[in-house]
Design a protein around this motif. Sequence first.
Motif, mmCIF file in Angstrom:
data_model
loop_
_atom_site.group_PDB
_atom_site.id
_atom_site.type_symbol
_atom_site.label_atom_id
_atom_site.label_comp_id
_atom_site.label_asym_id
_atom_site.label_seq_id
_atom_site.Cartn_x
_atom_site.Cartn_y
_atom_site.Cartn_z
ATOM 1 N N LYS A 152 6.143 6.936 2.767
ATOM 2 C CA LYS A 152 5.652 5.572 2.982
ATOM 3 C C LYS A 152 6.749 4.685 3.578
ATOM 4 O O LYS A 152 6.512 3.962 4.554
ATOM 5 C CB LYS A 152 5.142 4.986 1.669
ATOM 6 N N VAL A 165 0.185 1.931 5.092
ATOM 7 C CA VAL A 165 0.229 3.364 4.815
ATOM 8 C C VAL A 165 -0.403 3.608 3.446
ATOM 9 O O VAL A 165 -0.021 2.969 2.469
ATOM 10 C CB VAL A 165 1.689 3.891 4.794
ATOM 11 N N VAL A 225 -2.604 5.988 8.179
ATOM 12 C CA VAL A 225 -1.686 5.010 8.753
ATOM 13 C C VAL A 225 -2.478 4.046 9.626
ATOM 14 O O VAL A 225 -3.241 4.460 10.493
ATOM 15 C CB VAL A 225 -0.597 5.695 9.608
#
Length: 68
Positions: A20, A32, A43
Amino acid sequence: MQLTLEVNGMSCEHCEKSVKNALNSLEGVHGVNIDLDSGKVDVTFDDAYVTKAMMKEAIEAQGYEPVG
């Protein structure tokens, strides 16, 4: 835009945080979400700034394997 990547090797909260943080450090990434059970990484990003290849490279730099 939104993209879902499958990432091998993630198994814990540390893994999730590493991936992340790597993705969020890229200019153009807006969000994310990671599902450790499935290995899926969603994403949200602006494709004027970041590409799928750049995201995969950032994940690989953390020691994980993006598939596809």
